[in-house]
Design a protein around this motif. Structure first.
Motif, PDB file in Angstrom:
ATOM      1  N   MET A   1     -23.093   7.629  22.269  1.00 40.53           N
ATOM      2  CA  MET A   1     -22.526   8.783  21.591  1.00 40.53           C
ATOM      3  C   MET A   1     -21.225   9.229  22.252  1.00 40.53           C
ATOM      4  N   PHE A   2     -21.179   9.115  23.593  1.00 46.09           N
ATOM      5  CA  PHE A   2     -19.970   9.510  24.321  1.00 46.09           C
ATOM      6  C   PHE A   2     -18.791   8.637  23.920  1.00 46.09           C
ATOM      7  N   TYR A   3     -19.000   7.335  23.906  1.00 49.45           N
ATOM      8  CA  TYR A   3     -17.905   6.423  23.562  1.00 49.45           C
ATOM      9  C   TYR A   3     -17.528   6.533  22.089  1.00 49.45           C
ATOM     10  N   LEU A   4     -18.525   6.767  21.228  1.00 48.88           N
ATOM     11  CA  LEU A   4     -18.239   6.955  19.808  1.00 48.88           C
ATOM     12  C   LEU A   4     -17.379   8.202  19.605  1.00 48.88           C
ATOM     13  N   SER A   5     -17.723   9.284  20.303  1.00 49.33           N
ATOM     14  CA  SER A   5     -16.943  10.521  20.159  1.00 49.33           C
ATOM     15  C   SER A   5     -15.510  10.329  20.652  1.00 49.33           C
ATOM     16  N   LEU A   6     -15.351   9.632  21.785  1.00 47.87           N
ATOM     17  CA  LEU A   6     -14.000   9.379  22.293  1.00 47.87           C
ATOM     18  C   LEU A   6     -13.196   8.514  21.332  1.00 47.87           C
ATOM     19  N   PHE A   7     -13.858   7.518  20.742  1.00 49.39           N
ATOM     20  CA  PHE A   7     -13.183   6.631  19.791  1.00 49.39           C
ATOM     21  C   PHE A   7     -12.693   7.414  18.575  1.00 49.39           C
ATOM     22  N   LEU A   8     -13.584   8.248  18.005  1.00 49.35           N
ATOM     23  CA  LEU A   8     -13.210   9.034  16.830  1.00 49.35           C
ATOM     24  C   LEU A   8     -12.134  10.063  17.158  1.00 49.35           C
ATOM     25  N   LEU A   9     -12.249  10.701  18.319  1.00 49.51           N
ATOM     26  CA  LEU A   9     -11.227  11.667  18.737  1.00 49.51           C
ATOM     27  C   LEU A   9      -9.875  10.993  18.917  1.00 49.51           C
ATOM     28  N   ALA A  10      -9.888   9.794  19.512  1.00 51.31           N
ATOM     29  CA  ALA A  10      -8.636   9.073  19.747  1.00 51.31           C
ATOM     30  C   ALA A  10      -7.993   8.633  18.434  1.00 51.31           C
ATOM     31  N   ILE A  11      -8.785   8.018  17.551  1.00 44.80           N
ATOM     32  CA  ILE A  11      -8.252   7.550  16.267  1.00 44.80           C
ATOM     33  C   ILE A  11      -7.743   8.729  15.435  1.00 44.80           C
ATOM     34  N   PHE A  36     -19.183  14.735  20.367  1.00 42.23           N
ATOM     35  CA  PHE A  36     -18.953  15.067  21.778  1.00 42.23           C
ATOM     36  C   PHE A  36     -19.792  16.281  22.181  1.00 42.23           C
ATOM     37  N   ILE A  37     -19.899  17.259  21.260  1.00 39.86           N
ATOM     38  CA  ILE A  37     -20.738  18.427  21.530  1.00 39.86           C
ATOM     39  C   ILE A  37     -22.208  18.009  21.659  1.00 39.86           C
ATOM     40  N   LEU A  38     -22.647  17.100  20.784  1.00 38.30           N
ATOM     41  CA  LEU A  38     -24.019  16.583  20.893  1.00 38.30           C
ATOM     42  C   LEU A  38     -24.240  15.886  22.233  1.00 38.30           C
ATOM     43  N   PHE A  39     -23.225  15.148  22.675  1.00 41.72           N
ATOM     44  CA  PHE A  39     -23.322  14.469  23.969  1.00 41.72           C
ATOM     45  C   PHE A  39     -23.451  15.492  25.105  1.00 41.72           C
ATOM     46  N   LEU A  40     -22.664  16.570  25.017  1.00 38.35           N
ATOM     47  CA  LEU A  40     -22.748  17.606  26.056  1.00 38.35           C
ATOM     48  C   LEU A  40     -24.121  18.270  26.055  1.00 38.35           C
ATOM     49  N   LEU A  41     -24.716  18.464  24.878  1.00 39.26           N
ATOM     50  CA  LEU A  41     -26.069  19.026  24.818  1.00 39.26           C
ATOM     51  C   LEU A  41     -27.079  18.084  25.462  1.00 39.26           C
ATOM     52  N   TYR A  42     -26.898  16.789  25.226  1.00 36.65           N
ATOM     53  CA  TYR A  42     -27.785  15.797  25.850  1.00 36.65           C
ATOM     54  C   TYR A  42     -27.663  15.858  27.378  1.00 36.65           C
ATOM     55  N   VAL A  43     -26.435  15.962  27.862  1.00 35.88           N
ATOM     56  CA  VAL A  43     -26.219  16.058  29.317  1.00 35.88           C
ATOM     57  C   VAL A  43     -26.861  17.320  29.871  1.00 35.88           C
ATOM     58  N   LEU A  44     -26.709  18.421  29.120  1.00 38.92           N
ATOM     59  CA  LEU A  44     -27.304  19.690  29.548  1.00 38.92           C
ATOM     60  C   LEU A  44     -28.821  19.574  29.655  1.00 38.92           C
ATOM     61  N   LEU A  45     -29.442  18.950  28.662  1.00 41.26           N
ATOM     62  CA  LEU A  45     -30.896  18.769  28.697  1.00 41.26           C
ATOM     63  C   LEU A  45     -31.305  17.860  29.856  1.00 41.26           C
ATOM     64  N   ASP A  46     -30.511  16.831  30.108  1.00 41.11           N
ATOM     65  CA  ASP A  46     -30.805  15.905  31.200  1.00 41.11           C
ATOM     66  C   ASP A  46     -30.733  16.609  32.551  1.00 41.11           C
ATOM     67  N   LYS A  47     -29.704  17.443  32.726  1.00 44.80           N
ATOM     68  CA  LYS A  47     -29.564  18.190  33.979  1.00 44.80           C
ATOM     69  C   LYS A  47     -30.692  19.209  34.132  1.00 44.80           C
ATOM     70  N   ALA A  48     -31.063  19.844  32.979  1.00 43.99           N
ATOM     71  CA  ALA A  48     -32.129  20.842  33.040  1.00 43.99           C
ATOM     72  C   ALA A  48     -33.457  20.213  33.425  1.00 43.99           C
ATOM     73  N   SER A  49     -33.703  18.983  32.960  1.00 42.47           N
ATOM     74  CA  SER A  49     -34.956  18.307  33.293  1.00 42.47           C
ATOM     75  C   SER A  49     -35.054  18.011  34.781  1.00 42.47           C
ATOM     76  N   ALA A  50     -33.882  17.822  35.414  1.00 42.10           N
ATOM     77  CA  ALA A  50     -33.877  17.565  36.863  1.00 42.10           C
ATOM     78  C   ALA A  50     -34.214  18.824  37.641  1.00 42.10           C
ATOM     79  N   VAL A  51     -33.928  19.992  37.028  1.00 40.92           N
ATOM     80  CA  VAL A  51     -34.231  21.264  37.698  1.00 40.92           C
ATOM     81  C   VAL A  51     -35.717  21.588  37.548  1.00 40.92           C
ATOM     82  N   SER A  52     -36.174  21.627  36.281  1.00 39.46           N
ATOM     83  CA  SER A  52     -37.595  21.865  36.023  1.00 39.46           C
ATOM     84  C   SER A  52     -37.910  21.527  34.574  1.00 39.46           C
ATOM     85  N   PRO A  53     -39.091  21.026  34.315  1.00 38.18           N
ATOM     86  CA  PRO A  53     -39.478  20.724  32.925  1.00 38.18           C
ATOM     87  C   PRO A  53     -39.445  21.962  32.033  1.00 38.18           C
ATOM     88  N   LEU A  54     -39.742  23.138  32.614  1.00 42.26           N
ATOM     89  CA  LEU A  54     -39.760  24.372  31.829  1.00 42.26           C
ATOM     90  C   LEU A  54     -38.365  24.707  31.289  1.00 42.26           C
TER      91      LEU A  54
END
Length: 339
Positions: A1-11, A36-54
């Motif tokens: 998704m990250f590379y797809l967003s960069l590709f679309l933004l660039a084109i 790109f926003i969806l990718f950032l949400l995925y990163v946010l969820l990934d970071k949150a899981s490292a803090v706590s499942p809750l």
């Protein structure tokens, strides 16, 4: 998704740099921003899981809940809007467009996710499965593009024109009498707003006479401007055009015939906000450098008008539309067949 967003933004960005108003460039750029926003949400969820499942669960529930409410609210708004549109404008095929879109989104999006998770029924022939998934993918792509078009269309109107203006083209719309209807009046009033800041500018009222119209749209618009104390020598009538493309083409001819300056004149055109993007595209097509200014449109009328504009743009860029359909078919076929 990250590379797809960069590709679309660039084109999309490259297209917009080369051509300021571009339907394809704008929609690709906004679509890239969405991914790109969806990718950032995925990163946010990934970071949150490292803090706590809750914390991960709370963020996921919050994002999912807001997304679901927006999804259902949007579908419901489009469906209800058809009733309002029919009440105010009369029953017609175009009045039903917003309901068709709302029901389409409400059915197709859940169905697509269901089939992706559960798979197609085993009894379905391979060809049927490919065609069904291709249809759903095409439907989702064009729905996503419509959302991107809405954002880009809104964005193109949010920067007021502050430079000196020499000509103000007012694009015509249908009339039933010699009086201008509210839709056309709003375009003229927006032009007057800019004329008051540029009293040396000239109006070009552009619109011919249809078979069911008592006078030309240009004539009716000219009379309205006169009633608003605009000097007659500041009004140029262009009464041959029947389409937006002809509006721009024939208005350009009027400007070239009237302009006495040494440098290129500064030109703007006024129309309703939903029509600005297509007007700008047609202006560029005939070689007329003109920025569009959007007049407000009744909220109930806006969804149907925007859907019609989007369909018109897809037809105008038919090879882009056909290319998306063929790519969807290729992707689906590749997913189902072992090659």
């Amino acid at each position: 998704m990250f590379y797809l967003s960069l590709f679309l933004l660039a084109i999309g960005g490259v297209i917009l740099i080369r051509k300021k108003r571009s339907f394809i460039g704008g929609t690709l750029f906004v679509t890239g921003a969405f991914f790109f926003i969806l990718f950032l949400l995925y990163v946010l969820l990934d970071k949150a899981s490292a803090v706590s499942p809750l914390s991960e669960s709370l963020i996921f529930i919050g994002v999912y809940g807001v997304g679901l409410l927006l999804f259902l609210g949007t579908c419901l708004y489009f469906i209800i809007n058809t009733h309002i549109m029919s009440t105010k404008e009369g029953r017609s095929v175009t009045a039903k467009l917003s309901a068709v879109l709302g029901l389409n989104i409400l059915i197709v999006v859940p169905l697509t996710f269901y089939l992706l998770v559960m798979g197609t029924p085993l009894k379905w022939p391979l060809v049927v499965s490919i065609l069904v998934f291709t249809f759903l993918l095409v439907d989702l792509l064009f729905t996503l593009l419509f959302g991107a078009y809405l954002v880009y269309s809104w964005f193109t109107q949010k920067f007021p024109i502050k430079r000196k203006v020499d000509y103000i083209i007012v694009l015509g719309s249908g009339i039933r009498s010699e009086e201008v209807p509210p839709l056309l009046k709003s375009r003229l009033d927006k032009g007057i707003e800019y004329y008051q800041k540029n009293p040396e500018a000239c109006f070009i009222v552009s619109g011919g006479q249809g078979a069911d119209e008592p006078v030309s749209e240009a004539f009716a618009m000219g009379n309205y401007l006169l009633s608003q104390n605009i000097p007659k020598d500041r009004i140029i009538l262009e009464d041959r055009s029947r389409t937006t493309l002809e509006n721009m083409q024939f208005s350009k001819e009027k400007i070239l015939a009237d302009w006495q300056g040494q440098q290129r004149p500064s030109v703007i055109f006024t129309t309703n906000n939903y029509h600005v993007l297509r007007g700008a595209l047609y202006a560029g097509k005939v070689g007329l450098k003109a920025d569009g200014v959007g007049a407000p449109t009744a909220l109930y009328f806006l969804p149907t008008a925007l859907i019609r504009e989007f369909i018109a743009l897809l037809i105008h860029y038919k090879w882009f539309s056909i290319g998306l359909i063929l790519l969807s078919l290729l992707f689906t076929t590749h997913s189902f067949l072992p090659f």
